[in-house]
Design an enzyme around this catalytic site. Structure first.
Site, PDB file in Angstrom:
ATOM      1  N   SER A  20      39.368  33.359  58.536  1.00  0.00           N
ATOM      2  CA  SER A  20      39.697  32.925  57.400  1.00  0.00           C
ATOM      3  C   SER A  20      39.346  31.285  57.538  1.00  0.00           C
ATOM      4  O   SER A  20      39.730  30.493  56.456  1.00  0.00           O
ATOM      5  CB  SER A  20      41.020  33.307  57.024  1.00  0.00           C
ATOM      6  N   ASN A 107      52.253  34.157  61.671  1.00  0.00           N
ATOM      7  CA  ASN A 107      52.832  34.505  60.590  1.00  0.00           C
ATOM      8  C   ASN A 107      53.729  33.557  59.667  1.00  0.00           C
ATOM      9  O   ASN A 107      53.735  33.486  58.446  1.00  0.00           O
ATOM     10  CB  ASN A 107      53.436  36.002  60.841  1.00  0.00           C
ATOM     11  N   THR A 152      46.937  31.697   9.237  1.00  0.00           N
ATOM     12  CA  THR A 152      47.495  32.853  10.043  1.00  0.00           C
ATOM     13  C   THR A 152      46.593  33.819   9.603  1.00  0.00           C
ATOM     14  O   THR A 152      45.648  34.157   8.595  1.00  0.00           O
ATOM     15  CB  THR A 152      48.710  33.548   9.462  1.00  0.00           C
ATOM     16  N   HIS A 153      45.803  34.688  10.441  1.00  0.00           N
ATOM     17  CA  HIS A 153      45.083  35.645  10.571  1.00  0.00           C
ATOM     18  C   HIS A 153      43.682  35.069  10.554  1.00  0.00           C
ATOM     19  O   HIS A 153      42.530  35.519   9.643  1.00  0.00           O
ATOM     20  CB  HIS A 153      45.057  37.016   9.522  1.00  0.00           C
ATOM     21  N   SER A 274      20.674  23.103  23.365  1.00  0.00           N
ATOM     22  CA  SER A 274      20.234  24.589  23.933  1.00  0.00           C
ATOM     23  C   SER A 274      18.724  24.534  24.349  1.00  0.00           C
ATOM     24  O   SER A 274      18.115  23.486  24.008  1.00  0.00           O
ATOM     25  CB  SER A 274      20.297  25.527  22.278  1.00  0.00           C
ATOM     26  N   LYS A 280      20.461  22.497  18.331  1.00  0.00           N
ATOM     27  CA  LYS A 280      21.982  22.917  18.689  1.00  0.00           C
ATOM     28  C   LYS A 280      22.790  21.964  19.647  1.00  0.00           C
ATOM     29  O   LYS A 280      22.291  21.323  20.110  1.00  0.00           O
ATOM     30  CB  LYS A 280      21.688  24.488  19.563  1.00  0.00           C
ATOM     31  N   ASN A 282      26.413  22.513  21.673  1.00  0.00           N
ATOM     32  CA  ASN A 282      27.154  23.678  21.682  1.00  0.00           C
ATOM     33  C   ASN A 282      28.400  23.210  22.204  1.00  0.00           C
ATOM     34  O   ASN A 282      28.457  22.206  23.230  1.00  0.00           O
ATOM     35  CB  ASN A 282      26.609  24.514  22.744  1.00  0.00           C
ATOM     36  N   GLU A 287      33.945  26.564  25.713  1.00  0.00           N
ATOM     37  CA  GLU A 287      33.715  28.146  26.095  1.00  0.00           C
ATOM     38  C   GLU A 287      33.739  28.440  27.479  1.00  0.00           C
ATOM     39  O   GLU A 287      34.337  29.337  27.693  1.00  0.00           O
ATOM     40  CB  GLU A 287      32.265  28.441  25.537  1.00  0.00           C
ATOM     41  N   TYR A 314      54.695  41.086  57.781  1.00  0.00           N
ATOM     42  CA  TYR A 314      53.367  40.522  57.714  1.00  0.00           C
ATOM     43  C   TYR A 314      52.375  41.443  57.960  1.00  0.00           C
ATOM     44  O   TYR A 314      52.562  42.455  58.997  1.00  0.00           O
ATOM     45  CB  TYR A 314      53.124  39.396  58.837  1.00  0.00           C
ATOM     46  N   GLN A 319      45.961  37.918  54.400  1.00  0.00           N
ATOM     47  CA  GLN A 319      45.115  36.701  54.386  1.00  0.00           C
ATOM     48  C   GLN A 319      44.310  36.649  52.967  1.00  0.00           C
ATOM     49  O   GLN A 319      43.782  35.443  52.484  1.00  0.00           O
ATOM     50  CB  GLN A 319      44.176  36.961  55.446  1.00  0.00           C
ATOM     51  N   LYS A 322      44.755  33.769  49.568  1.00  0.00           N
ATOM     52  CA  LYS A 322      44.402  32.188  49.610  1.00  0.00           C
ATOM     53  C   LYS A 322      43.154  31.977  48.925  1.00  0.00           C
ATOM     54  O   LYS A 322      43.161  30.992  47.938  1.00  0.00           O
ATOM     55  CB  LYS A 322      44.195  31.851  51.151  1.00  0.00           C
TER      56      LYS A 322
HETATM   57  N1  ARG Z   1      44.632  34.066  59.215  1.00  0.00           N
HETATM   58  C1  ARG Z   1      45.994  34.648  58.825  1.00  0.00           C
HETATM   59  C2  ARG Z   1      46.309  34.688  57.234  1.00  0.00           C
HETATM   60  O1  ARG Z   1      45.675  33.901  56.492  1.00  0.00           O
HETATM   61  C3  ARG Z   1      46.959  33.854  59.669  1.00  0.00           C
HETATM   62  C4  ARG Z   1      48.079  34.761  59.971  1.00  0.00           C
HETATM   63  C5  ARG Z   1      47.455  35.887  60.979  1.00  0.00           C
HETATM   64  N2  ARG Z   1      48.381  36.484  61.815  1.00  0.00           N
HETATM   65  C6  ARG Z   1      47.995  37.321  62.529  1.00  0.00           C
HETATM   66  N3  ARG Z   1      48.862  37.997  63.353  1.00  0.00           N
HETATM   67  N4  ARG Z   1      47.055  37.869  62.546  1.00  0.00           N
HETATM   68  O2  ARG Z   1      47.057  35.234  56.993  1.00  0.00           O
END
Ligand code: ARG
Length: 454
Positions: A20, A107, A152-153, A274, A280, A282, A287, A314, A319, A322
């Site tokens: 990660s 965790n 409205t509408h 465009s 054009k 735009n 959008e 946990y 993970q 994120k």
């Molecule tokens: N990279 C993990 C996460 O984003 C961190 C926690 C990992 N904990 C574990 N026991 N593997 O959640």
């Protein structure tokens, strides 16, 4: 982390799948702040010496600078930012670094980092909302007397001031800012000290850590503390709602910028051409904002779905919280910045708006209310004016052109003063109840927002 229990490293395929650090590295400041506070608590508990604690803090500060300067070597084999930073620390300061992770798990560490991140992003999002509100308010103030049809509408309904429309947007963005404020107390809870799920036999003064990191409260259940991502859901909902509001504003601006409406024109800086049609211009920024709302909803649904089947503790599934979170933060940040810059540059075609607002049919309800004020029950007045509208259409004329004589054929309550009804500004001036678009109300609102936004 595989040292000891495992005899071989994870294969490349699994490492790539599980890492990660490619995205959680953006949490580094929070991770480092958390580790420094944790080290202080370890020292206070006598687990590490004051000297170790100083070395840890100094080492982490040096690493922080290295990361900020883009010089830090992130290693995906170390899985996440927590391990990357801890390993770099131990490499730098030796055995003191290896003592840091006592009484802590990734965790509670990752929950801490995320909470610190969300707290910061909440205040930044509020500041960006306020900047957009300021831009809207300036625009309202600048066009305080400009009348336009209200819809409205998407059908012409009754006259309003353009400022009234902009002040409506102010209300929505104000709710967004307040909503972010409302979820803050649930984000503002220290999870560190919860360990993997069951705390630790090493007892730390968590209140001290909380004070150090600026949390108002300490979590009261270690299992809940490592499980809980409610605050991520709430924050993603707040961001999705901001997207929704920006999207509705976008839709109006897009429609108003068509040749058919011609109410506004986007500045060149916020329009695109465009590749095919030379004429054009735009409204791409609006959008795109309307389109990006889809991913804001997607990110919210993604985290809700990830959480729904999780055993209450946990699990590595967490993970997955994120990237969705970061994406929504980035998306809303960019959209709010674009809108705050784009709104002041809008060219407002006042003549087109005024001309559209001069449609006498917009005052059909006023005509019914004229009869009500003279004693006719509203339902009857509604029907009477309905007949007049039909007559006008059939005679290819407009409501205001029907002669008094003909008006009196449908009701003797009509009198010479009926001509006053067909004055748009008089109609607006009469709309004096709280929240209605009288000029006085609008002036008061502008003043109140001004006070609020400084
Ligand atoms: N990279 C993990 C996460 O984003 C961190 C926690 C990992 N904990 C574990 N026991 N593997 O959640």
């Amino acid at each position: 982390m595989r040292k000891g229990r495992f005899t071989s490293p994870a294969p490349d395929l699994a490492q790539r799948y599980g890492e990660s650090v490619s995205f959680d590295r953006r949490l580094y400041r929070y991770d480092i702040a958390g580790s420094i506070a944790h080290a202080a608590a370890l020292a206070k508990a006598g687990i590490i010496t004051a000297d170790d604690c100083e070395k840890i803090a100094a080492g982490l500060h040096a690493i922080e600078e290295e990361i900020a300067a883009g010089k830090f070597q992130w290693d995906p084999q170390l899985e996440d930012l927590h391990m990357n930073i801890e390993m770099a620390l131990t490499k730098r300061i030796g055995s003191a670094g290896a003592k840091l992770h006592a009484a802590r798990s990734r965790n509670d560490q990752v929950a801490l980092d995320l909470r610190l991140y969300v707290k910061t992003e909440i205040s930044e999002t509020i500041a960006r909302l306020r900047a957009l509100q300021t831009a809207l308010l300036d625009l309202a103030n600048h066009h305080v007397d400009l009348v336009m049809p209200g819809y409205t509408h998407l059908q012409r309904a009754q006259p309003i001031f353009f400022a009234h429309y902009l002040l409506a947007q102010m209300e929505a963005f104000d709710r967004d800012a307040n909503r972010l404020g409302d979820c803050t107390p649930r984000v503002d809870v220290l999870p560190l000290g919860s360990g993997a799920l069951a705390g630790s036999t090493i007892v730390l003064e968590r209140e001290l850590i909380a004070r150090h990191l600026g949390f108002s409260r300490v979590s009261q259940n270690s299992l809940d503390a490592v499980s809980d991502r409610d605050f991520v859901c709430e924050f993603l909902f707040c961001l999705a709602m901001i997207g929704l509001h920006l999207s509705r504003l976008s839709e109006d601006l897009i429609v108003w910028s068509t040749s058919e409406f011609g109410f506004i024109e986007f500045s060149d800086a916020f329009s695109t051409g465009s590749s095919l049609m030379p004429q054009k211009k735009n409204p791409d920024m609006a959008e795109l904002t309307r389109g990006k709302t889809g991913r804001l909803y997607g990110n919210l649904v993604s985290i809700l779905t990830t959480l729904k089947g999780l055993s209450f503790s946990y699990n590595r599934d967490l993970q997955e919280d994120k990237e969705a979170l970061f994406d929504s933060v980035d998306t809303v940040r960019a959209a709010l910045e674009v809108f705050a810059a784009m709104m002041p540059e809008l060219k407002i075609n006042t003549a087109r708006m005024e001309a559209a607002a001069a449609d006498p049919n917009l005052l059909a309800t006023d005509l019914a209310e004229y009869l009500v004020k003279k004693g006719m029950p509203f339902r009857e007045a509604h029907e009477t004016v309905g007949q007049l509208v039909r007559q006008a259409v059939e005679a290819n004329t407009t409501l205001n052109r029907i002669s008094l004589e003909n008006l009196r054929k449908v009701s003797l309550l009509f009198d010479v003063d009926v001509t006053n009804v067909f004055d748009v500004r008089r109609s607006l001036a009469a709309r004096r109840a709280t929240g209605a678009p009288s000029p006085e109300n609008i002036a008061t609102q502008i003043e109140e927002w001004r006070r609020k936004l400084v």
